[in-house]
Design a protein around this motif. Structure first.
Motif, mmCIF file in Angstrom:
data_model
loop_
_atom_site.group_PDB
_atom_site.id
_atom_site.type_symbol
_atom_site.label_atom_id
_atom_site.label_comp_id
_atom_site.label_asym_id
_atom_site.label_seq_id
_atom_site.Cartn_x
_atom_site.Cartn_y
_atom_site.Cartn_z
ATOM 1 N N GLY A 27 68.255 86.415 -64.740
ATOM 2 C CA GLY A 27 66.843 86.650 -65.009
ATOM 3 C C GLY A 27 66.163 87.447 -63.912
ATOM 4 O O GLY A 27 65.344 88.337 -64.184
ATOM 5 N N MET A 28 66.493 87.127 -62.655
ATOM 6 C CA MET A 28 65.928 87.883 -61.534
ATOM 7 C C MET A 28 66.309 89.359 -61.627
ATOM 8 O O MET A 28 65.464 90.242 -61.480
ATOM 9 C CB MET A 28 66.405 87.291 -60.212
ATOM 10 C CG MET A 28 65.838 85.923 -59.891
ATOM 11 S SD MET A 28 66.648 85.130 -58.472
ATOM 12 C CE MET A 28 66.033 86.138 -57.133
ATOM 13 N N LEU A 29 67.586 89.616 -61.886
ATOM 14 C CA LEU A 29 68.041 91.007 -61.965
ATOM 15 C C LEU A 29 67.517 91.694 -63.218
ATOM 16 O O LEU A 29 67.285 92.911 -63.219
ATOM 17 C CB LEU A 29 69.570 91.051 -61.913
ATOM 18 C CG LEU A 29 70.144 90.772 -60.521
ATOM 19 C CD1 LEU A 29 71.623 90.444 -60.598
ATOM 20 C CD2 LEU A 29 69.912 91.957 -59.591
ATOM 21 N N HIS A 57 70.111 101.741 -55.940
ATOM 22 C CA HIS A 57 69.450 100.447 -56.095
ATOM 23 C C HIS A 57 70.453 99.401 -56.568
ATOM 24 O O HIS A 57 71.620 99.711 -56.865
ATOM 25 C CB HIS A 57 68.267 100.552 -57.056
ATOM 26 C CG HIS A 57 68.600 101.197 -58.367
ATOM 27 N ND1 HIS A 57 69.298 100.558 -59.363
ATOM 28 C CD2 HIS A 57 68.347 102.444 -58.834
ATOM 29 C CE1 HIS A 57 69.443 101.358 -60.400
ATOM 30 N NE2 HIS A 57 68.889 102.515 -60.101
ATOM 31 N N LEU A 58 70.019 98.150 -56.652
ATOM 32 C CA LEU A 58 70.916 97.044 -56.970
ATOM 33 C C LEU A 58 71.497 97.138 -58.372
ATOM 34 O O LEU A 58 72.661 96.805 -58.600
ATOM 35 C CB LEU A 58 70.163 95.713 -56.802
ATOM 36 C CG LEU A 58 69.707 95.381 -55.379
ATOM 37 C CD1 LEU A 58 68.815 94.139 -55.381
ATOM 38 C CD2 LEU A 58 70.900 95.168 -54.455
ATOM 39 N N ILE A 59 70.707 97.602 -59.330
ATOM 40 C CA ILE A 59 71.201 97.693 -60.701
ATOM 41 C C ILE A 59 72.258 98.780 -60.811
ATOM 42 O O ILE A 59 73.238 98.645 -61.568
ATOM 43 C CB ILE A 59 70.035 97.943 -61.680
ATOM 44 C CG1 ILE A 59 68.957 96.843 -61.516
ATOM 45 C CG2 ILE A 59 70.533 97.975 -63.119
ATOM 46 C CD1 ILE A 59 69.486 95.414 -61.660
ATOM 47 N N THR A 112 65.396 95.084 -63.130
ATOM 48 C CA THR A 112 65.693 96.239 -63.984
ATOM 49 C C THR A 112 64.414 96.837 -64.553
ATOM 50 O O THR A 112 64.283 98.069 -64.681
ATOM 51 C CB THR A 112 66.631 95.815 -65.130
ATOM 52 O OG1 THR A 112 67.832 95.277 -64.574
ATOM 53 C CG2 THR A 112 66.966 96.985 -66.036
ATOM 54 N N LEU A 113 63.466 95.983 -64.900
ATOM 55 C CA LEU A 113 62.195 96.430 -65.472
ATOM 56 C C LEU A 113 61.186 96.851 -64.413
ATOM 57 O O LEU A 113 60.039 97.145 -64.736
ATOM 58 C CB LEU A 113 61.594 95.302 -66.322
ATOM 59 C CG LEU A 113 62.459 94.791 -67.483
ATOM 60 C CD1 LEU A 113 61.788 93.596 -68.156
ATOM 61 C CD2 LEU A 113 62.719 95.902 -68.494
ATOM 62 N N ARG A 114 61.620 96.863 -63.154
ATOM 63 C CA ARG A 114 60.768 97.188 -62.011
ATOM 64 C C ARG A 114 59.688 96.127 -61.810
ATOM 65 O O ARG A 114 58.665 96.373 -61.157
ATOM 66 C CB ARG A 114 60.146 98.587 -62.143
ATOM 67 C CG ARG A 114 61.175 99.680 -62.381
ATOM 68 C CD ARG A 114 60.557 101.049 -62.483
ATOM 69 N NE ARG A 114 60.120 101.526 -61.182
ATOM 70 C CZ ARG A 114 59.399 102.639 -60.994
ATOM 71 N NH1 ARG A 114 59.017 103.353 -62.036
ATOM 72 N NH2 ARG A 114 59.051 103.009 -59.788
ATOM 73 N N ALA A 139 68.923 90.092 -70.548
ATOM 74 C CA ALA A 139 67.737 89.457 -69.964
ATOM 75 C C ALA A 139 66.601 90.464 -69.819
ATOM 76 O O ALA A 139 65.439 90.155 -70.119
ATOM 77 C CB ALA A 139 68.088 88.844 -68.612
ATOM 78 N N ALA A 140 66.918 91.671 -69.367
ATOM 79 C CA ALA A 140 65.886 92.702 -69.199
ATOM 80 C C ALA A 140 65.242 93.050 -70.527
ATOM 81 O O ALA A 140 64.000 93.114 -70.641
ATOM 82 C CB ALA A 140 66.497 93.942 -68.553
#
Length: 649
Positions: free
Chosen positions: A86-88, A17-19, A92-94, A58-59
């Protein structure tokens, strides 16, 4: 006929995934520059390690506010690092970022909030915060608004708002207090989670939500990279709207997967200056933007010194002649190559430097057909400009022209692992790991779009013998005249928008005896033409109605008509007194025509055209940025198109 990709792309694992890509970049390339933002004239740099730390903070901060898996997080504003972080952080938090265009009206924002049950928003500045705070009177579900730019908000924040810097500070405190939290956060996402909720243009109604999962966007990026579309370590300028799929794919998905250096301009008004300083190695923009860039070059040359004009007029036609021959498979002779090299030193190189594209190894255009003049011009400069094809539903990356297989009328072949075929009705169908799984909360639209594993794109097209795809327009826009002559308005419109003098055009003729057109002139290009030809004017509406401008448009119509079948030629046209405006609902934010709205707004003009009248006083309702409306009155001329000139065989 089906086109199968010659190679396949590996399937994504559950933890692909992206993270995970971001964390891998921080671990292996922590000190390399991941992002730059120009702030007060100075480029501020963020390396991969700091990028990861910002996203984790941010997450942790968002989770402390109550953000949970599957929550929708509205994101609105121009490109800013904090919005990407913020988007990422939400990813991260799904949770699911749901971007909106910054110039959305309050009503459009309200619709998105209500349809998706949004509880949290990340906004760029006071303008966006004010819109969202006002909407709480109609939508009480918006719990928190996180803002980036503190100007006008610091020390007197409305209730339920928090600065991104404060959110990140709280997140860092939490990460410090819970030593294992950062590592645990990085393991939460799954390849099958929705990474972004994008939206259709809404040309025929409310926009549809288009969820793209991690596995969709990573498949698309890897497939395109395998085809040589871009390479690791590219330098990219992030200036496209964050609500557009192209920005998410380039500025986030490809940037994380391939370690792009993402550069963010100070503001939209400084993009050209900042682009020149950064000189990206990969550059993607719309045909309209390429055309605008060409117009800017032409205007600049016309206003330059006699020597520069002389050099341009000698060397530019040569380069275009060479490029046109190359596209037909003919290589230049020694004399042409020597002159081309001299032109690179005197003309082509300096123009590319002024445009900020002197280092561009990959240059692309997509979204609609690009004009032959624009396409040939930039390739003649030495830019490897190519066309590609994609939609939000297939992660924007589907097919592209190969470096050695460029044609003016095709969009190329599918990327590895992606298949394309044409249905019996002439519709383009796509299958591959880049294709989404269905629309948000819309089973009927999903069932229509996804059938037997194939995405029905809604585009009409055909495959040439060598497997290259030709896109004709939207299937839904195939219409007939009263004489049952079949035509696709967008195909004809694209032929006419090749001219720099036309910004927008709407071709009419469904159920009518002949075709006609509503024209919105290009203010800058036609204004420059008027200056060069001594035509005086006071406003957009005044310029549009000048007889010389009508003559200019009539000549363009006649030229294009010569290339069209008899039954699909434009017979009459009107130069409108205003541009098509997204605030009036006439075009989408990506400037796709809303034909139903246009037919309603300009019904009196359309009826006058087909009644054979030569003028009409039009009364147009206009909507200002404040949401207030007004009335614009103007006497408009209606002109017949002269007979098409004969085209030499």
């Amino acid at each position: 006929m089906k086109v199968a990709a010659p190679q396949s792309t590996p399937a994504a694992g559950a933890h692909d995934h992206l993270i995970a890509a971001l964390a891998a970049n921080a671990a292996g390339h922590g000190k390399a520059i991941a992002m730059r933002e120009r702030d007060r004239g100075i480029w501020q740099e963020t390396n991969w390690q700091a990028y990861l730390e910002q996203v984790m903070a941010a997450a942790a901060g968002l989770e402390s506010l109550g953000v949970a898996p599957e929550d929708k997080v509205l994101v609105v504003g121009d490109n800013r690092p904090a919005l990407y972080f913020g988007m990422l952080g939400a990813i991260t938090l799904r949770a699911v970022p749901s971007p909106a265009y910054p110039d959305f009206t309050p009503e459009q924002l309200l619709g998105q909030l209500q349809r998706e049950g949004v509880r949290f928003a990340i906004a760029e500045d006071q303008e966006q915060v004010d819109k969202l705070v006002a909407l709480r009177e109609q939508y009480a579900g918006l719990e928190w608004i996180i803002y980036d730019d503190p100007r006008g908000l610091a020390d007197h924040e409305p209730a339920g708002t928090i600065a991104f810097t404060e959110l990140a500070r709280r997140g860092r405190e939490r990460l410090h207090a819970e030593p294992g939290l950062q590592a645990e956060l990085q393991t939460r996402p799954r390849a099958d989670d929705v990474a972004i909720l994008l939206h259709s243009s809404g040309t025929t109604g409310a926009p549809k939500g288009i969820p793209l999962k991690h596995r969709h966007v990573l498949f698309a990026v890897r497939s395109a990279a395998q085809a040589g579309y871009f390479n690791p370590g590219e330098t990219h300028m992030a200036y496209m709207p964050i609500a557009w799929v192209g920005d998410f794919i380039f500025s986030i998905a490809a940037a994380l997967e391939l370690r792009f250096s993402v550069n963010i301009p100070e503001k939209q008004e400084t993009v050209q200056r900042d682009l020149r300083e950064i000189a990206p190695t990969v550059y993607f923009t719309s045909p309209r933007a390429w055309s605008t860039m060409l117009t800017r070059v032409q205007v600049g040359i016309a206003e330059s010194t006699p020597l520069k004009r002389w050099l341009y007029e000698r060397f530019m036609p040569l380069a275009i002649e060479i490029e046109r021959a190359r596209l037909k498979g003919r290589q230049p002779g020694l004399g042409q190559r020597l002159l081309r090299a001299l032109g690179e030193l005197l003309v082509y190189g300096p123009i590319k430097d002024q445009l900020g594209l002197v280092r561009a190894r990959h240059a692309y255009t997509a979204g609609e057909a690009i004009g032959e003049e624009s396409f040939l011009f930039f390739r003649a400069l030495g830019l490897p400009l190519r066309q590609f094809y994609g939609q939000t539903e297939n992660s924007a990356l589907c097919a592209a022209q190969g470096a050695d297989t460029v044609k003016l009328h095709t969009v190329g072949k599918p990327f590895p692992g992606i298949e394309i075929k044409i249905s019996d009705s002439g519709e383009i169908l796509v299958r591959g790991g880049n294709v989404f799984d269905g629309y948000f909360d819309d089973l009927a639209a999903t069932a229509e779009a996804l059938q037997d594993g194939w995405l029905h794109t809604g585009d009409a097209g055909y495959l040439e013998d060598d497997g290259q795809l030709v896109v004709l327009g939207r299937v839904s826009e195939v219409v007939y005249t009263s004489a049952r002559q079949r035509f696709i308005p967008t195909f004809i419109e694209n032929q006419l928008k090749f001219s720099p003098y036309i910004k927008d055009i709407c071709v009419l003729g469904d159920g009518r005896e002949h075709l006609a057109a509503l024209v919105a002139i290009d203010w800058e290009a036609v204004g420059h033409w008027a200056q060069e030809h001594g035509v005086a004017y006071t406003s957009f509406s005044d310029l549009s109605q000048q007889p010389g401008v009508y003559d200019l448009m009539a000549e363009l119509f006649a030229t294009v008509n010569a290339r069209l079948p008899e039954g699909t030629r434009i017979r009459r046209f009107v130069n409108l007194h205003k541009e098509f405006d997204p605030d009036d609902g006439e075009v989408t934010r990506t400037r796709k025509l809303r034909r139903g709205v246009i037919a309603e707004h300009y019904a009196d003009i359309i009826e006058a055209i087909y009644a054979g009248r030569d003028r009409i006083e039009s009364v147009a309702q206009i909507t200002y940025e404040t949401g207030e409306s007004g009335v614009l009155r103007r006497l408009l001329a209606i002109r017949d198109v002269p007979a098409a000139p004969k085209v030499n065989a």
